[in-house]
Scaffold this active site. Structure first.
Site, PDB file in Angstrom:
ATOM      1  N   LYS A  79     -19.499  23.848  57.663  1.00  0.00           N
ATOM      2  CA  LYS A  79     -20.698  24.694  57.526  1.00  0.00           C
ATOM      3  C   LYS A  79     -20.423  25.830  56.552  1.00  0.00           C
ATOM      4  CE  LYS A  79     -19.060  28.421  59.963  1.00  0.00           C
ATOM      5  NZ  LYS A  79     -18.865  29.787  59.411  1.00  0.00           N
ATOM      6  N   ASP A 131     -19.320  28.835  67.309  1.00  0.00           N
ATOM      7  CA  ASP A 131     -19.890  27.977  66.256  1.00  0.00           C
ATOM      8  C   ASP A 131     -20.132  26.536  66.714  1.00  0.00           C
ATOM      9  OD1 ASP A 131     -19.943  29.990  64.408  1.00  0.00           O
ATOM     10  OD2 ASP A 131     -18.161  29.351  63.303  1.00  0.00           O
TER      11      ASP A 131
END
Length: 307
Positions: free
Chosen positions: A23, A149
């Site tokens: 990401k 996350d």
């Protein structure tokens, strides 16, 4: 779970292969330190095609084994993918074991969520391997226990808003067709995320104006949809960037190198040390990546896009 998650690939009855994507944070605003010692944030996640490959296969008993092609990947219970398997066993009273093989491509400790993505990949893969039938909501609730996350990677979404400590996820379905190209570079240093947040606490008073965004994440989302790279570049923001630059001056020098090469729309991802730039196409991304590598042979450079 409904349809198969796009990251999953069934490779026979004995194993499940998962693409664990990295990401980037196109926006990361640290708002305050919370009573639980975590930090309240607002972020815009982008899933990119740089990925680890994780394969889960059965082992007898309740044994969990992690193997990897990368010497920097921990093979014990400190590995987040290992923690995922352990959490499933303990939460659901599972008497099954698993071998978790990780082919590592996402640089370790680079601010791109490699370990968190592997953890989510283990949850998704074992859900199928062990035939648990867990819903996405249940997987997300488990993911929250592993790391801030991790929940993002459970969602099959190229873009999502993150809030709370990053674990509250809102997929942005309106951006489903949006693809951005990037040239990125990773310095050969390890950045400690806890240290950067500790320093943010120390610096936030003096850097208050500089660590507060001129734009907001909602506006950035609407700009990303229009794919106006100039406007997106002006709205990119990371509260931690100045802090990391103070602790690790190499990051500041790398960002200057990006600007020197004409890559003005650049940002550090997460707590660093990855710096990425927005570019119009794969061609430009390849050209800039070659220039970045030429300027510093120790850099790990990559061309990547939204997936």
């Amino acid at each position: 779970m409904g349809r198969l998650h796009s990251a999953l690939k069934l490779t026979g009855s004995r194993s499940v292969e998962v693409s664990c994507y990295a990401k980037l944070n196109l926006f990361l605003e640290v708002i305050k330190k919370r009573a639980d010692d975590y930090h309240e944030i607002k972020t815009l996640f982008e899933r990119i095609d740089l990925h680890d490959t994780l394969t889960v296969s059965p082992l007898p008993g309740k044994r969990i084994q992690v193997i990897s092609d990368h010497p920097g990947v921990p093979l014990d219970s400190s590995n987040l993918a290992y923690k995922s398997a352990q959490l499933l066993q303990e939460s659901l009273n599972i008497n099954k074991g698993a071998r978790i093989k990780i082919i590592k491509r996402i640089p370790i400790g680079a601010g791109m969520g490699g370990g968190s993505s592997d953890a989510a990949g283990a949850l998704l893969g074992l859900n199928h391997l062990w035939d648990l039938g867990l819903t996405r909501n249940k997987l997300v609730s488990l993911a929250k226990k592993i790391g801030s996350d991790v929940p993002f990677f459970i969602y099959d979404a190229p873009f999502a808003l993150g809030s709370g400590r990053g674990e509250k996820i809102k997929p942005l379905h309106s951006l489903k067709a949006t693809v951005l190209w990037h040239a990125l570079a990773v310095l050969p240093i390890h950045v400690s995320t806890p240290l950067i947040y500790k320093k943010w606490d120390e610096y936030s008073g003096g850097l208050a104006r500089l660590t507060t965004p001129k734009q907001n994440v909602t506006l950035l989302c609407s700009i990303v949809k229009k794919k106006n790279l100039t406007l997106i570049g002006k709205a990119l923001f990371n509260s931690l960037e100045l802090v990391t630059e103070k602790v690790y001056p190499e990051v500041k020098l790398l960002k200057k190198r990006f600007v020197f090469l004409g890559l003005r729309s650049n940002l550090m991802s997460g707590s660093g040390p990855t710096v990425f730039a927005l570019v119009p196409s794969q061609y430009e991304a390849l050209s800039f990546s070659r220039q970045l590598k030429k300027s510093n042979k120790s850099l790990c450079v990559a061309v990547t896009k939204t997936i």
